[in-house]
Structures are given as C-alpha cells and as structure tokens.
Design an enzyme around this catalytic site. Structure first.
Site, PDB file in Angstrom:
ATOM      1  N   PHE A 151       0.619  -1.238  -0.067  1.00 26.76           N
ATOM      2  CA  PHE A 151      -0.021  -0.051  -0.121  1.00 26.76           C
ATOM      3  C   PHE A 151       0.929   1.096   0.033  1.00 26.76           C
ATOM      4  O   PHE A 151       0.246   2.204  -0.393  1.00 26.76           O
ATOM      5  CB  PHE A 151      -1.124  -0.024   1.276  1.00 26.76           C
ATOM      6  CG  PHE A 151      -0.070   0.581   2.586  1.00 26.76           C
ATOM      7  CD1 PHE A 151      -0.039   1.718   2.778  1.00 26.76           C
ATOM      8  CD2 PHE A 151       0.215  -0.569   3.491  1.00 26.76           C
ATOM      9  CE1 PHE A 151       0.699   2.236   3.986  1.00 26.76           C
ATOM     10  CE2 PHE A 151       0.894  -0.117   4.568  1.00 26.76           C
ATOM     11  CZ  PHE A 151       0.960   1.243   4.615  1.00 26.76           C
ATOM     12  N   LYS A 175      -1.358  -7.081  -9.194  1.00 29.01           N
ATOM     13  CA  LYS A 175      -2.236  -7.113  -8.156  1.00 29.01           C
ATOM     14  C   LYS A 175      -1.808  -5.915  -6.922  1.00 29.01           C
ATOM     15  O   LYS A 175      -0.969  -6.298  -6.129  1.00 29.01           O
ATOM     16  CB  LYS A 175      -2.354  -8.714  -7.453  1.00 29.01           C
ATOM     17  CG  LYS A 175      -3.540  -9.290  -6.762  1.00 29.01           C
ATOM     18  CD  LYS A 175      -3.950  -8.299  -5.626  1.00 29.01           C
ATOM     19  CE  LYS A 175      -2.876  -8.174  -4.325  1.00 29.01           C
ATOM     20  NZ  LYS A 175      -3.658  -7.299  -3.277  1.00 29.01           N
ATOM     21  N   GLU A 178      -5.001  -3.757  -1.713  1.00 30.51           N
ATOM     22  CA  GLU A 178      -6.361  -3.569  -1.685  1.00 30.51           C
ATOM     23  C   GLU A 178      -6.849  -2.152  -0.852  1.00 30.51           C
ATOM     24  O   GLU A 178      -8.115  -1.787  -1.003  1.00 30.51           O
ATOM     25  CB  GLU A 178      -7.213  -4.662  -1.045  1.00 30.51           C
ATOM     26  CG  GLU A 178      -6.715  -4.971   0.417  1.00 30.51           C
ATOM     27  CD  GLU A 178      -5.557  -5.801   0.418  1.00 30.51           C
ATOM     28  OE1 GLU A 178      -4.532  -5.838  -0.523  1.00 30.51           O
ATOM     29  OE2 GLU A 178      -5.429  -6.808   1.246  1.00 30.51           O
ATOM     30  N   ARG A 179      -5.800  -1.719  -0.265  1.00 30.30           N
ATOM     31  CA  ARG A 179      -6.024  -0.280   0.374  1.00 30.30           C
ATOM     32  C   ARG A 179      -6.018   0.905  -0.291  1.00 30.30           C
ATOM     33  O   ARG A 179      -6.835   1.831  -0.212  1.00 30.30           O
ATOM     34  CB  ARG A 179      -4.885  -0.244   1.585  1.00 30.30           C
ATOM     35  CG  ARG A 179      -4.782  -1.415   2.302  1.00 30.30           C
ATOM     36  CD  ARG A 179      -4.608  -1.069   3.704  1.00 30.30           C
ATOM     37  NE  ARG A 179      -4.302  -2.461   4.744  1.00 30.30           N
ATOM     38  CZ  ARG A 179      -5.368  -3.215   5.014  1.00 30.30           C
ATOM     39  NH1 ARG A 179      -6.651  -2.884   4.814  1.00 30.30           N
ATOM     40  NH2 ARG A 179      -5.186  -4.302   5.645  1.00 30.30           N
ATOM     41  N   SER A 228       5.559  -6.915   3.214  1.00 31.98           N
ATOM     42  CA  SER A 228       6.152  -7.291   4.594  1.00 31.98           C
ATOM     43  C   SER A 228       6.629  -8.560   4.442  1.00 31.98           C
ATOM     44  O   SER A 228       6.553  -9.313   3.664  1.00 31.98           O
ATOM     45  CB  SER A 228       4.855  -7.273   5.433  1.00 31.98           C
ATOM     46  OG  SER A 228       4.061  -8.528   5.218  1.00 31.98           O
ATOM     47  N   CYS A 283       9.625   1.835   3.190  1.00 26.55           N
ATOM     48  CA  CYS A 283      10.626   0.835   3.670  1.00 26.55           C
ATOM     49  C   CYS A 283      11.832   1.247   3.829  1.00 26.55           C
ATOM     50  O   CYS A 283      12.652   0.416   4.342  1.00 26.55           O
ATOM     51  CB  CYS A 283      10.434  -0.200   2.744  1.00 26.55           C
ATOM     52  SG  CYS A 283      11.018   0.509   1.042  1.00 26.55           S
ATOM     53  N   GLU A 384       8.969  -4.202  12.982  1.00 29.62           N
ATOM     54  CA  GLU A 384       8.923  -2.974  12.173  1.00 29.62           C
ATOM     55  C   GLU A 384       7.637  -1.968  12.434  1.00 29.62           C
ATOM     56  O   GLU A 384       6.461  -2.682  12.303  1.00 29.62           O
ATOM     57  CB  GLU A 384       8.683  -3.604  10.645  1.00 29.62           C
ATOM     58  CG  GLU A 384       8.759  -2.356   9.500  1.00 29.62           C
ATOM     59  CD  GLU A 384       8.469  -3.015   8.133  1.00 29.62           C
ATOM     60  OE1 GLU A 384       7.603  -3.935   8.169  1.00 29.62           O
ATOM     61  OE2 GLU A 384       8.854  -2.119   7.341  1.00 29.62           O
TER      62      GLU A 384
END
Ligand code: NAD
Length: 499
Positions: A151, A175, A178-179, A228, A283, A384
C-alpha cells in the site's frame, strides 16, 4: 459523498469481475469510505493470466524499437498526469501531495531507464573462440509476470516492475494493494493511451485469495513481490517451489548511525525527515537512530525540536508535513508499541499518541514520537513499527553500532552521519545491509542501479529495477555456431577439443 466503484482491468478494459465480494477503500485523512473495490475471484485471475499469456506471443516478438516507442510515450503520459496520480495517491494513502508527486517522479526514472533498454539488451559476441566457431549470447523474456505490490507506494512500486518487465517483452498481471488500488487503474489507462496492446498490462484486485491463485497458476512464469517480511517469505517459498522465478522484497528496520564528528543539526534535520516523512510508512524510513559516544543527549534535544515542528494534517492541504496512517488498526498498533516502550525502559522524549487534527477528527492520525534509551531487546526496537516513531539506541563506538545493525534480522537500508571518510568507508564495508547512505538518510538507488536489501528484507537473488530488473525479467541464451566452408569438412572427434 457516494463511494465510487473500483473494478479490475483485464484485456484492455475495465472489468467488474465475476464475484460479489467487495472491500471498502477509505480516505485516511477523514476516515470516510470513498471507494468500493471489486474483489477478484480465482476465475478473474485466470482470465487475466489467460489474456496475458495470449498476448505474450505477439508482444514478445514485436520489434524492440516498437516496444520502446510505447515506453517513450508512456513516460510522457505519466509525466503529464503526475498531479492527477498524486491526488489519487493522497486520497487513498494519506501522504502529502508533494510526497506523492515525488513517488511518481521516482517511478518515471525507472520508465526512463526502460527507454534505454536497447543498449542493455544488445547481447555479447565472441568471434573465433575456436577454429571457425563464434559464440553469442542474448536474453529473452519469461512470459507472464505477476506483480504484487504494497500500500505504501501505490504508483512507484508498480513502476519499479512493469516498465522493465514490459519493455523486455513480458506481459504483466498487477495485483495492487487493496487499500489504495485506484492509481493502478489510471496507470493501466495510460499504458493503453501510450499504445500498449491490450492484455500486456492487467490489474486484478483483491487480497490473499487472488495472490494464492496467481502463485499456483501454471501460466505465471515469474513473481515480483514487495510487502512485509512474513508475506514475502511465504510468497518466495510457495512460488519458487512451483518452479517460478521470484523476487520478494520484505520489510525493514533501518538504522542511521550518528558519530560525534557529524554535523548534528544536519543529522537531526535528516533523521526527522526520514523518520516522520510519509508518517514513517516507507520501507526506507529511518526507524532507529544509533547515537555514538556522547552525542545522545544533544541529538535527542534537537530531535524533540524537529518533531514539534512537524505539521500533521490532511495530506491534500497545503502546508501539511505529515499525513495520517493507512488504517485505524495501524494507528492502534503504532500507539500501543509506543505505550509499551516505557514499560520496557525507554524514555518517551516525544509522545505522539492521541493527536487529533481539527476538522479531521475521523482521520487515522498519530503524531511523531521519539523514544530514547531503547534497548535492542525491546519490542519497539524489534518490530517494524511502520509509523512515525524514531527509537534512539545509544552505543559507545562505531564497532558497537555496526554490531547492532548486523545483529538485526532486517538489512534493507542504513545510513551514517559523519565528517570522516575513513569511518564511512569502514561502515560501508562491514554492514550487512543492501543500501547504504553516507550523510544521506534514505539511500534509494537511482534507476540505473538496482534496489534491494539483505537478510529478511529480500528473498531471491535479484534486486529490483536497474540491471537486476533486466536480468530478472529475462533469461539468457548462448549460441555456439560454425558454418563450415564447402569442401572444407570439419573432422568430428570423440574427444573434447583441446583448442
Ligand atoms: P503486505 O505484506 O501486507 O501486503 C503486500 C501485498 O501482499 C498486498 O498486495 C497484499 O494484498 C498482499 N498480501 C497481504 N497478505 C497476504 C498473504 N497472507 N498472502 C498473499 N498476499 C498477501 O504489506 P503492506 O502492509 O501493503 O506494505 C507494507 C510493508 O511492505 C512493510 O513491511 C514495508 O516495509 C514493506 N515494503 C517493502 C519495500 C521494499 O522495497 N523492501 C517497499 C515497500 C514496502
């Protein structure tokens, strides 16, 4: 405001999908639902892969110059739509508009690199390696690439993957998260307007189920994943056990070392920007400051001042420095780690919990936090956090700083602030981390290099974009050839030739 419907993009058109499942998409600054996302059924993923597979045969044999002309045109389209892409990113992710435009700019650099691929793909030739024998090598595309993205960079990460995958002749099924899926659909339209044939770039929306389908599909040849660490590890294991080529980039815990000989104001400015920018949801965010020798007290005082200056608010409003977190669950998680840090011995030098933004009371905001005297055994150090939280760990010297970094399971990015070239050199040689900044807090490599971490931050052999991206999306062939002259037969022998 009514929530708009967000579809898939399959075979060159918006596609409502075959399922009834839907998921809400929110504006994190207001907490309001803005979109209703169609969740793909396995059959939708299958249709996208089948369309991609069919088009691969023609796209991969389209002359390179024609493929690259699409890339040039796509570059112009993305550049011209920077503001629109940034508005979509901010509305679903929450980061500030200038930060969102910066993410588009980083993606553009990868498209520009892909525009120069005729040079990179030109192959090698060795003449007369033996009597009358020449050897040449070249690279060919893989087929259908599944691109699964997180996201936190809804435009940049898809652009880390698709321009190089497509320029080298592959077809892509993206893909997205979805957020914040809407930016991917605008990218699909821009690819089409740039002249990309239908089905070379497809988007299927959804979560774990659709990813699982892509991983098990026989016609998916390679998987590029960014997200993640637990998901990256599992995707790497599943896809590689099914014979697919996989690069799976995971999470991070990035340390910035501050030496006593550094410019402390410069270090504090850059540490705060790298810890609190994009609400720490990068990240490459700096989440640990390693204060060496006696710099700790002064550094923390300066960090407190910088944290107090951060304007938290709606990322779409001018003057905002830091937006909200992505979901209420993310806010709760970040604030509970801050709450637990004190019990584990940390000093809450700045406590960002409970922040309310006037006029945006429903938003998922938390303020910047600075945790001092954090132990490497504490949860605030080990996890994290992926929020605007900077942990300060104090060590006696550079050796101990390097030991802390090398004992951490992540190895994405790190930085050192120093006035000493010798210390910087020692640091860059010894840390077990993939990307290193010297007086640069977020050392994201330029597009002509490749991006990737070590240890639990990357599963697979290839880093992403740049030369590693080209290697990942292609496979090599080597041809050894002889064209005997008439009346000059070449003797065959049972023995290996000695020359
Ligand atoms: P995530 O792992 O939750 O999701 C990433 C993608 O995987 C999404 O598309 C999601 O739908 C899908 N997914 C989630 N759970 C899954 C499962 N169990 N099985 C299959 N697919 C699944 O990550 P996120 O929260 O979207 O993004 C934040 C994370 O990504 C952070 O850990 C961050 O460090 C990492 N990240 C890493 C890099 C890098 O370059 N190393 C870059 C950006 C983000």
């Amino acid at each position: 405001m009514a929530a708009h419907e967000i579809a898939h993009w399959i075979n060159g058109e918006a596609d409502a999908g075959s399922g009834a499942g839907r998921q809400a998409v929110y504006n994190p600054a207001t907490g309001e639902q803005t979109g209703s996302l169609a969740l793909a059924e396995p059959a939708d993923a299958d249709r996208a892969v089948a369309a991609a597979r069919r088009t691969f045969d023609t796209w991969s044999t389209t002359p390179l110059s024609k493929r690259i002309s699409v890339l040039f045109s796509f570059r112009e389209k993305v550049k011209a739509h920077t503001d629109e892409l940034a508005r979509i990113i901010t509305a679903e992710h929450g980061k500030t508009l200038p930060d969102a435009a910066g993410e588009v700019a980083r993606g553009l650099e990868v498209i520009e690199y892909a525009c120069a691929l005729p040079e990179t793909l030109k192959g090698d030739y060795s003449e007369q390696v033996s009597s009358g024998i020449d050897v040449f090598s070249f690279r060919q595309p893989l087929g259908v690439v599944a691109a699964i993205t997180p996201f936190n960079f809804p435009v940049m990460v898809p652009l880390w993957m698709s321009p190089i995958a497509i320029a080298t002749g592959n077809a892509v099924v993206l893909k997205p998260s979805e957020r914040d899926p809407s930016a991917s659909l605008l990218l699909a339209k821009l690819w089409q307007e740039a002249g990309l044939p239908d089905a070379v770039f497809n988007v299927v929306n959804g979560g774990r189920d659709v990813v699982e389908r892509l991983l098990e599909h026989d016609d998916v040849d390679a998987v590029s994943f960014v997200g993640s660490t637990p998901v990256a590890r599992s995707i790497y294991e599943k896809a590689s056990s099914r014979g697919k080529r996989v690069q799976a980039l995971g999470g991070a815990k990035n340390h910035a070392v501050v030496l006593p000989d550094s410019d402390l104001d410069l270090a504090a400015d850059h540490l705060a920007a790298a810890a609190f920018g994009s609400a720490g949801e990068r990240c490459m965010a700096v989440s640990v400051a390693v204060a060496v020798g006696d710099v700790g007290d002064e550094l923390v005082e300066k960090l407190k001042e910088r944290a107090a200056d951060v304007v938290v608010g709606d990322g779409a409003e001018e003057g905002t420095g830091m937006g909200p977190l992505i979901t209420p669950e993310a806010k709760e998680r970040v604030e509970s780690i801050v709450a637990g840090a004190e019990a584990e011995g940390a000093v809450l030098a700045v406590d960002g919990r409970g922040l309310v933004v006037e006029g945006r009371e429903g938003g998922f905001f938390t303020g910047p936090s600075v945790l001092d005297h954090v132990s490497t055994e504490a949860e605030a150090y080990k996890q994290e956090i992926f929020g605007p939280v900077l942990a300060v760990v104090r060590v006696k010297d550079l050796d101990e700083a390097i030991e802390v970094i090398n004992n951490n399971p992540y190895g994405n990015g790190t930085a050192i602030f120093t006035g000493s070239g010798a210390a910087a050199r020692e640091f860059q040689r010894r840390v077990t981390v993939g990307m290193i900044g010297v007086n640069v807090p977020i050392p994201v490599p330029a597009a002509q290099h490749s991006f990737g971490g070590w240890k639990d931050s990357l599963f697979g052999e290839h880093h992403i974009y740049g030369p590693d991206g080209v290697a990942f999306y292609t496979r090599g062939k080597v041809v050894t050839q002889r064209w005997p002259k008439e009346n000059d037969p070449v003797e065959a022998s049972l023995n290996f030739p000695t020359n």
